[in-house]
Design an enzyme around this catalytic site. Structure first.
Site, PDB file in Angstrom:
ATOM      1  N   LYS A 270     -10.649   1.880  11.190  1.00 44.78           N
ATOM      2  CA  LYS A 270     -10.916   3.013  10.516  1.00 44.78           C
ATOM      3  C   LYS A 270      -9.892   2.815   9.106  1.00 44.78           C
ATOM      4  CE  LYS A 270      -8.790   6.854  10.054  1.00 44.78           C
ATOM      5  NZ  LYS A 270      -8.958   6.910   8.570  1.00 44.78           N
TER       6      LYS A 270
ATOM      7  N   GLY B 240       1.174   3.223   8.136  1.00 41.70           N
ATOM      8  CA  GLY B 240       0.940   4.247   7.645  1.00 41.70           C
ATOM      9  C   GLY B 240       2.193   5.196   7.595  1.00 41.70           C
ATOM     10  N   SER B 241       2.177   6.001   7.637  1.00 47.94           N
ATOM     11  CA  SER B 241       3.649   7.129   7.784  1.00 47.94           C
ATOM     12  C   SER B 241       4.271   6.845   8.953  1.00 47.94           C
ATOM     13  CB  SER B 241       3.235   8.560   7.255  1.00 47.94           C
ATOM     14  OG  SER B 241       2.287   9.094   8.254  1.00 47.94           O
ATOM     15  N   THR B 242       5.507   7.022   9.098  1.00 46.34           N
ATOM     16  CA  THR B 242       6.441   7.284  10.219  1.00 46.34           C
ATOM     17  C   THR B 242       5.776   8.300  11.230  1.00 46.34           C
ATOM     18  OG1 THR B 242       7.878   5.933   9.359  1.00 46.34           O
ATOM     19  CG2 THR B 242       8.610   7.316  11.288  1.00 46.34           C
ATOM     20  N   GLU B 243       5.637   9.450  10.706  1.00 43.72           N
ATOM     21  CA  GLU B 243       5.285  10.478  11.172  1.00 43.72           C
ATOM     22  C   GLU B 243       3.837  10.295  11.988  1.00 43.72           C
ATOM     23  OE1 GLU B 243       4.241  13.992   8.559  1.00 43.72           O
ATOM     24  OE2 GLU B 243       3.457  15.011  10.031  1.00 43.72           O
TER      25      GLU B 243
ATOM     26  N   GLY C 240       2.801   7.395  12.796  1.00 41.36           N
ATOM     27  CA  GLY C 240       2.881   6.325  13.844  1.00 41.36           C
ATOM     28  C   GLY C 240       3.398   7.054  15.024  1.00 41.36           C
TER      29      GLY C 240
ATOM     30  N   GLU D 110       3.358  -0.659  11.700  1.00 40.32           N
ATOM     31  CA  GLU D 110       4.109  -0.799  10.493  1.00 40.32           C
ATOM     32  C   GLU D 110       4.136   0.432   9.542  1.00 40.32           C
ATOM     33  OE1 GLU D 110       4.564  -1.578   7.013  1.00 40.32           O
ATOM     34  OE2 GLU D 110       2.889  -2.591   6.536  1.00 40.32           O
TER      35      GLU D 110
ATOM     36  N   CYS E 157       5.260   0.400   1.078  1.00 35.69           N
ATOM     37  CA  CYS E 157       5.792   0.629   1.859  1.00 35.69           C
ATOM     38  C   CYS E 157       7.163  -0.295   1.952  1.00 35.69           C
ATOM     39  CB  CYS E 157       5.266   0.335   3.625  1.00 35.69           C
ATOM     40  SG  CYS E 157       4.525  -1.224   3.677  1.00 35.69           S
TER      41      CYS E 157
ATOM     42  N   GLU F  43      10.873   8.939   2.115  1.00 37.86           N
ATOM     43  CA  GLU F  43       9.908   7.857   1.358  1.00 37.86           C
ATOM     44  C   GLU F  43       9.374   8.806   0.350  1.00 37.86           C
ATOM     45  OE1 GLU F  43       6.679   6.053   3.669  1.00 37.86           O
ATOM     46  OE2 GLU F  43       7.521   4.345   2.908  1.00 37.86           O
TER      47      GLU F  43
HETATM   48  P1  NAI Z   1      -0.855   8.699   6.795  1.00 38.11           P
HETATM   49  O1  NAI Z   1       0.024   8.064   7.695  1.00 38.11           O
HETATM   50  O2  NAI Z   1      -1.542  10.274   7.244  1.00 38.11           O
HETATM   51  O3  NAI Z   1      -2.502   7.885   6.963  1.00 38.11           O
HETATM   52  C1  NAI Z   1      -2.401   6.262   7.183  1.00 38.11           C
HETATM   53  C2  NAI Z   1      -3.857   6.192   8.053  1.00 38.11           C
HETATM   54  O4  NAI Z   1      -3.687   7.003   9.172  1.00 38.11           O
HETATM   55  C3  NAI Z   1      -4.998   7.028   7.479  1.00 38.11           C
HETATM   56  O5  NAI Z   1      -6.203   5.982   7.852  1.00 38.11           O
HETATM   57  C4  NAI Z   1      -4.937   8.081   8.001  1.00 38.11           C
HETATM   58  O6  NAI Z   1      -6.678   8.528   8.072  1.00 38.11           O
HETATM   59  C5  NAI Z   1      -5.018   7.953   9.381  1.00 38.11           C
HETATM   60  N1  NAI Z   1      -4.259   9.039  10.220  1.00 38.11           N
HETATM   61  C6  NAI Z   1      -3.620  10.290   9.626  1.00 38.11           C
HETATM   62  N2  NAI Z   1      -3.450  11.017  10.639  1.00 38.11           N
HETATM   63  C7  NAI Z   1      -3.793  10.551  11.905  1.00 38.11           C
HETATM   64  C8  NAI Z   1      -3.910  10.975  13.302  1.00 38.11           C
HETATM   65  N3  NAI Z   1      -3.335  12.014  13.838  1.00 38.11           N
HETATM   66  N4  NAI Z   1      -4.367   9.968  13.965  1.00 38.11           N
HETATM   67  C9  NAI Z   1      -4.565   8.968  13.878  1.00 38.11           C
HETATM   68  N5  NAI Z   1      -4.645   8.419  12.412  1.00 38.11           N
HETATM   69  C10 NAI Z   1      -4.375   9.321  11.658  1.00 38.11           C
HETATM   70  O7  NAI Z   1      -0.564   8.677   5.254  1.00 38.11           O
HETATM   71  P2  NAI Z   1      -0.783   9.883   4.330  1.00 38.11           P
HETATM   72  O8  NAI Z   1      -0.970  11.072   4.725  1.00 38.11           O
HETATM   73  O9  NAI Z   1      -2.194   9.022   3.558  1.00 38.11           O
HETATM   74  O10 NAI Z   1       0.400   9.588   3.230  1.00 38.11           O
HETATM   75  C11 NAI Z   1       1.670  10.307   3.472  1.00 38.11           C
HETATM   76  C12 NAI Z   1       2.864   9.230   3.475  1.00 38.11           C
HETATM   77  O11 NAI Z   1       2.929   8.434   4.279  1.00 38.11           O
HETATM   78  C13 NAI Z   1       2.849   8.689   1.969  1.00 38.11           C
HETATM   79  O12 NAI Z   1       3.668   9.498   1.038  1.00 38.11           O
HETATM   80  C14 NAI Z   1       4.009   7.481   2.314  1.00 38.11           C
HETATM   81  O13 NAI Z   1       5.193   7.984   2.458  1.00 38.11           O
HETATM   82  C15 NAI Z   1       3.300   7.139   3.666  1.00 38.11           C
HETATM   83  N6  NAI Z   1       2.413   5.945   3.966  1.00 38.11           N
HETATM   84  C16 NAI Z   1       3.193   4.830   4.282  1.00 38.11           C
HETATM   85  C17 NAI Z   1       2.455   3.964   4.186  1.00 38.11           C
HETATM   86  C18 NAI Z   1       2.989   2.308   4.612  1.00 38.11           C
HETATM   87  O14 NAI Z   1       2.361   1.464   4.028  1.00 38.11           O
HETATM   88  N7  NAI Z   1       3.735   2.262   5.543  1.00 38.11           N
HETATM   89  C19 NAI Z   1       0.791   3.639   3.750  1.00 38.11           C
HETATM   90  C20 NAI Z   1       0.387   5.292   3.344  1.00 38.11           C
HETATM   91  C21 NAI Z   1       1.226   6.076   3.381  1.00 38.11           C
END
Ligand code: NAI
Ligand code: MG
Length: 502
Positions: A184, A237-240, A242, A259, A293, A396
């Site tokens: 996804k 993605g985000s720690t939250e 995760g 990660e 990240c 972050e």
């Molecule tokens: P996010 O963690 O919400 O999104 C990342 C992925 O997770 C996307 O594919 C999203 O559709 C999916 N996702 C979101 N909620 C989900 C759920 N409940 N169940 C399963 N999958 C879900 O990150 P977002 O909202 O785009 O960005 C917010 C913050 O997260 C950023 O400002 C940054 O601090 C952090 N982030 C960290 C990343 C990293 O590489 N470690 C990458 C992207 C964001």
């Protein structure tokens, strides 16, 4: 796909990729992905939800137990290698689309993202034939060996900051080890993963081995993470989120790798080569608009060099060319979305409230072309006078924003550097080899850079300590996450077992 097409303003259309076919969503719904440089719609994309995830997981299961199980390791390796070559031969189109969807400068997509994507598939192509079990010297008349087998159907959820490269980090080891995948992509940047799906098909992977299902996190992502039909979930993605994913996976005891975020210390000692360290600080926080990240978002400066360093760093930051990401001279494009831009802006207010100084940046760039007025641009930003306990040093921000903190000596530095929930990466600039290696041992982070920053390679493991996650991507360690070990015992004696023959 032609590059002319990438440049037109007519939105492209994309469908889901399930079981080797491009199909509409069961609901018929679509969503739009904008070009963050202009705010215009780049593409209209089929929107996956639970019903589509069910279909994709079923297809991946059939492939795992059917055709894919019969494909030899050598064949898997050859397909991955062919995929790497197809990525290279489509590099220009893929890079242009990546830049149009994400906003990153074309020089990054073309010279970093796309080549690194190909490199990851090529690296893991080599591993396919080298995944082996062991023989164990157990006592008695037994032959004991292990089989290293694929985990099964893998759900993979990726972010928007490196759309193609994150797909490669996830897909390459999974496929090398013989798994099937439901991927996804992030809703902000779904297009290049769907172009990749076309190349996957061209490389000869059987139907259902890879399925690509763009959609929103709360719907498609949640349906995938909680699906009883998957054997493993991998997330970046985000720690939250995760944590949400780990909780969803717990119900089925699905294997999880994560990660997550970071707040990396990038440290400059007084004995460092200051020019190099300034360049390293730039690379650490301005690369990819700071949406990295492992970004060096806490810049620790030795009190003795602080003023000299900041003069040079500020001057260089102000020279960064912000604007049209398709222009090869551009060093900084727009942030990925209006939502991210708002988040970043809110931290400027927070910094001021906390008593930090906005040394430079902190707003929209002046004098952008008319065409880019609605883009999500932000200027390279330095917060000085930051204390490590402030929110701007602990949270972050994920933008081109660094927080400058000073330190007195090594002990003071280590204590502050480790005072964070994160532990993804860290950098140190010094000419003292002993200090550099002491630091490498004392810092709690998955990657340490000495006199460099943001270096990565498909052969070198990457992942987090503490709340930056668990599991390692890339390198041989990635195979640990996509294989499981079976221990096989064989009797060589023909004698009765234990007391039962008496
Ligand atoms: P996010 O963690 O919400 O999104 C990342 C992925 O997770 C996307 O594919 C999203 O559709 C999916 N996702 C979101 N909620 C989900 C759920 N409940 N169940 C399963 N999958 C879900 O990150 P977002 O909202 O785009 O960005 C917010 C913050 O997260 C950023 O400002 C940054 O601090 C952090 N982030 C960290 C990343 C990293 O590489 N470690 C990458 C992207 C964001
Ligand atoms: Mg989100």
């Amino acid at each position: 796909m032609s590059s002319a097409q990438a440049a037109t303003s007519e939105p492209r259309r994309y469908q889901l990729f399930i079981d080797g076919k491009f199909v509409d969503a069961e609901s018929g719904k679509t969503f739009q992905t904008p070009n963050p440089a202009t705010g215009e719609t780049l593409a209209e994309v089929a929107e996956a939800d639970k019903a589509d995830i069910d279909k994709a997981v079923a297809a991946a299961r059939r492939a795992f137990e059917g055709k894919w199980a019969k494909v030899s390791a050598r064949e898997r390796g050859r397909m991955l290698y062919k995929l790497a070559q197809l990525i290279e031969s489509n590099a220009k189109q893929l890079a242009e689309l990546e830049t149009a969807d994400n906003g990153k400068p074309i020089r990054e997509s073309l010279y970093i993202d796309v080549p690194a994507t190909a490199e990851n598939f090529e690296y893991f192509a080599g591993w396919a034939t080298k995944i082996e079990g062991e023989t164990i010297p157990v006592p008695g008349q037994f032959f004991n060996y292990t089989l290293r087998e694929p985990v099964g159907v893998c759900g993979q959820i990726i972010p928007w900051n490196f759309p193609l490269l994150m797909a490669a980090w996830k897909l390459a080891p999974a496929l090398a080890a013989g798994n099937t995948v439901v991927l996804k992509p992030a809703e902000q940047t779904p297009t290049t993963a769907l172009e990749l799906a076309k190349l996957i098909q061209e490389a000869g992977f059987p139907d259902g081995v890879v399925n690509v299902v763009p959609g929103y996190g709360e719907t498609a992502g949640a349906a995938l993470a909680s699906h009883a039909g998957i054997d493993k979930i991998a997330f970046t993605g985000s720690t939250e989120v995760g944590k949400t994913i780990a909780r969803a996976a717990a119900d089925n005891l699905t294997k999880v790798s994560l990660e997550l975020g970071g707040k990396a210390p990038n440290i400059v000692f007084a004995d460092a080569d200051i020019d190099q360290a300034v360049n390293g600080a730039m690379m650490g926080i301005f690369y990819n608009q700071g949406q990295v990240c492992c970004a060096g978002s806490r810049l620790f400066l030795d009190e003795r060099v602080k003023d000299e360093f900041l003069d040079r760093f500020k001057a260089k930051a102000e020279k960064i060319k912000v604007g049209d990401p398709m222009d090869k001279q551009t060093l900084m494009g727009p942030q990925v979305s209006a939502e991210q831009l708002d988040r970043i802006k809110s931290y400027v207010t927070i910094a001021r409230e906390e008593g930090a100084t906005v040394l430079t940046g902190g707003g929209a760039p002046a004098a952008l072309d008319e065409k880019f007025r609605r883009g999500y641009f932000f200027t390279p930003t330095i917060f000085s006078d930051v204390q490590n306990r402030m929110r701007v040093a602990q949270e972050e921000i994920f933008g081109p924003v660094t927080s400058v903190i000073t330190f007195k000596d090594e002990d003071d530095l280590i204590r502050q550097a480790n005072e964070t929930i994160y532990g993804l990466s860290a950098g140190i600039w010094t000419r003292d080899v002993r200090r550099a290696h002491r630091f490498a041992r004392e810092i709690k982070a998955g990657t340490v850079w000495i006199n460099t920053f943001n270096m990565m390679n498909a052969a070198s493991p990457f992942g987090g300590y503490k709340q930056s996650g668990y599991g390692r991507e890339m390198g041989r360690h990635a195979l640990e996450m996509y294989t499981q070990v079976k221990s096989v015992w064989v009797d060589l004696s023909g004698k009765p077992i234990g007391w039962y023959g008496q």
